[in-house]
Scaffold this motif. Sequence first.
Motif, mmCIF file in Angstrom:
data_model
loop_
_atom_site.group_PDB
_atom_site.id
_atom_site.type_symbol
_atom_site.label_atom_id
_atom_site.label_comp_id
_atom_site.label_asym_id
_atom_site.label_seq_id
_atom_site.Cartn_x
_atom_site.Cartn_y
_atom_site.Cartn_z
ATOM 1 N N UNK A 261 -9.247 -4.010 -0.101
ATOM 2 C CA UNK A 261 -7.893 -4.375 0.043
ATOM 3 C C UNK A 261 -7.004 -3.426 1.002
ATOM 4 N N UNK A 262 -6.022 -3.909 1.856
ATOM 5 C CA UNK A 262 -5.562 -2.800 2.686
ATOM 6 C C UNK A 262 -3.891 -3.276 2.813
ATOM 7 N N UNK A 263 -3.336 -2.356 3.594
ATOM 8 C CA UNK A 263 -1.751 -2.470 3.450
ATOM 9 C C UNK A 263 -1.622 -1.615 4.901
ATOM 10 N N UNK A 264 -0.200 -1.768 5.256
ATOM 11 C CA UNK A 264 0.071 -1.014 6.836
ATOM 12 C C UNK A 264 -0.428 0.368 6.935
ATOM 13 N N UNK A 298 -7.273 7.712 -5.176
ATOM 14 C CA UNK A 298 -7.408 8.975 -5.872
ATOM 15 C C UNK A 298 -7.837 9.205 -7.241
ATOM 16 N N UNK A 299 -7.707 8.060 -7.969
ATOM 17 C CA UNK A 299 -8.181 7.913 -9.367
ATOM 18 C C UNK A 299 -9.679 7.154 -9.327
ATOM 19 N N UNK A 300 -10.431 7.297 -8.366
ATOM 20 C CA UNK A 300 -11.966 7.221 -8.324
ATOM 21 C C UNK A 300 -12.270 5.434 -8.038
ATOM 22 N N UNK A 301 -11.108 4.780 -7.705
ATOM 23 C CA UNK A 301 -11.756 3.351 -7.494
ATOM 24 C C UNK A 301 -11.886 2.871 -6.249
ATOM 25 N N UNK A 302 -12.500 3.676 -5.280
ATOM 26 C CA UNK A 302 -12.665 3.411 -4.068
ATOM 27 C C UNK A 302 -12.290 4.580 -3.128
ATOM 28 N N UNK A 303 -12.852 4.343 -1.588
ATOM 29 C CA UNK A 303 -12.468 5.300 -0.767
ATOM 30 C C UNK A 303 -11.189 4.982 0.150
ATOM 31 N N UNK A 304 -10.410 5.851 0.337
ATOM 32 C CA UNK A 304 -9.228 5.389 1.246
ATOM 33 C C UNK A 304 -9.519 5.874 2.787
ATOM 34 N N UNK A 305 -9.310 4.562 3.518
ATOM 35 C CA UNK A 305 -9.639 4.731 4.921
ATOM 36 C C UNK A 305 -8.241 4.672 5.788
ATOM 37 N N UNK A 306 -7.576 5.907 5.770
ATOM 38 C CA UNK A 306 -6.262 5.858 6.462
ATOM 39 C C UNK A 306 -6.073 5.228 7.925
ATOM 40 N N UNK A 307 -5.240 4.622 7.881
ATOM 41 C CA UNK A 307 -4.962 3.682 9.255
ATOM 42 C C UNK A 307 -6.113 2.811 9.697
ATOM 43 N N UNK A 319 -11.708 -12.058 4.780
ATOM 44 C CA UNK A 319 -10.403 -13.066 4.262
ATOM 45 C C UNK A 319 -9.393 -12.147 4.565
ATOM 46 N N UNK A 320 -8.521 -12.433 6.042
ATOM 47 C CA UNK A 320 -7.256 -11.860 6.288
ATOM 48 C C UNK A 320 -6.304 -12.448 5.350
ATOM 49 N N UNK A 321 -5.525 -11.561 4.783
ATOM 50 C CA UNK A 321 -4.450 -12.393 3.764
ATOM 51 C C UNK A 321 -3.319 -11.281 4.025
ATOM 52 N N UNK A 322 -3.022 -10.752 5.168
ATOM 53 C CA UNK A 322 -1.731 -9.891 5.110
ATOM 54 C C UNK A 322 -0.699 -10.684 6.082
ATOM 55 N N UNK A 323 -1.018 -10.565 7.380
ATOM 56 C CA UNK A 323 0.273 -11.258 8.204
ATOM 57 C C UNK A 323 -0.390 -11.607 9.595
ATOM 58 N N UNK A 324 0.385 -12.403 10.388
ATOM 59 C CA UNK A 324 0.169 -13.006 11.463
ATOM 60 C C UNK A 324 -0.280 -11.975 12.419
ATOM 61 N N UNK A 325 -1.651 -12.294 13.350
ATOM 62 C CA UNK A 325 -2.187 -11.650 14.396
ATOM 63 C C UNK A 325 -2.564 -10.281 14.107
ATOM 64 N N UNK A 326 -3.172 -10.054 12.636
ATOM 65 C CA UNK A 326 -3.701 -8.844 12.158
ATOM 66 C C UNK A 326 -5.094 -8.643 12.703
#
Length: 446
Positions: A261-264, A298-307, A319-326
């Motif tokens: 899953x991801x965010x900005x 941080x709670x052990x549910x995966x690895x954080x890949x910054x940026x 499955x890209x589910x965020x925004x246009x042209x991502x």
Amino acid sequence: MNDTASQEQVIQTLKERYPHQPEFLQAVDEVCRHVSPLLEAHPIYNKARIFERLTEPDRTISFRVTWQDDNNNVHINRGWRVQHSNLIGPYKGGLRFHPKVNESVLKFLAFEQCFKNALTGLPIGGGKGGSDFDPKGRSEHEIMRFCQAFMNELQRHIGPCTDVPAGDINVGSREIGFLYGQYRRLHNEFGGVLTGKELEFGGSHVRLEATGYGLVYFLKALLKDEDESIDGKVVAISGAGNVACHAAKKAISEGAKVVSLSNSKGTLYCENGFEIGVINDLINHRQNKENPLQELAQNGHGKWLKDEKPWRIACDIAAPCATENELLEEDAKRLAENSCKIVIEGANMPCSKDALTVFEKAGITFVPGKASNAGGVALSGLEMSQNANFQSHEFEDLDANLRQIMGSIHQLCKTEGEEKNRINYAKGADIAAFKRLADAMLAQGI
């Protein structure tokens, strides 16, 4: 332009008319490539200039929104509603509150919405709206006051048989409640003028889940057609909103292994796949946290890949589910290198034009959002029906309806997109939707 103007001339005219609307021009160009052979085969469409007429919205409404913050400071934002086409039903499409909202983004979304809504088979037209208001960091009272100020103007242009907005980015059930409450007070009536409401005042079961669940139902139909199963498939998902989370939840329940899953700010990667409990916790608590994905790491549910985006992760399905042209050209190349087989859009036009070229060359099956993320608007249409009849249906019945609608959309895309060695779902979606819109336009005259 004469009566036999080519689609290329139409595109060129639009580029000259709207040089600062790249998202809208990209959406129109993609449809043009797919429907041009259909137009050549049916001269009546060209004579009536159907394509050209469908590329221009019926109207674009722009207005000022003035509101006060908690410190009594006055703020001014822009609001829009693009009513693109009501050929087959009332205008229908979401409202988006985001600082990057502008007329080009909303015109592209409204244009896409017309085709998406046509695919559902329901009597709903296409529209989109929103504001450049940024709700981030605002109090609930400030958001309420903004919604009320926004509705003070929007209410002039909407109604149950005219235009029925819904939610979109940063417009959830809370915002819909504020908007609906203001409309009800101004009009002194209780009706189905907005969808995405709470159950207590006309909302519908499955509405929150619908877009994400619908994506998985389309994916299952696609895989079944290829004598495959979703069970055991590795799925990379971008985004962490309603669509991404509910797509992840449904995919996991069907046996898939969802690894991202991801965010900005970056990507949460779970090599062994997320558990449904983690996704449920994210759905229930993400709005109260600054970066819920990083907290899960941080709670052990995966690895954080910054940026980082999820597209460097090896997967069977993206499955890209965020925004246009991502998802850009280099992302598509990485997916191809990692032997990804299917890219299915959960957002509106999240894959760039160059990315689509890479998919085609690599033989990756691509499903456009206008087909695969139509579940949300399909449930909105069912909510409209419930409101009109003062009825409420059970979760299981609506979920079954959603599954049936997504299966029907898959079949339409397959029928219209069948080529020699593959199914071109993007072409199939555009042609199937265009036929319904074009025939309605011809039947109703000039």
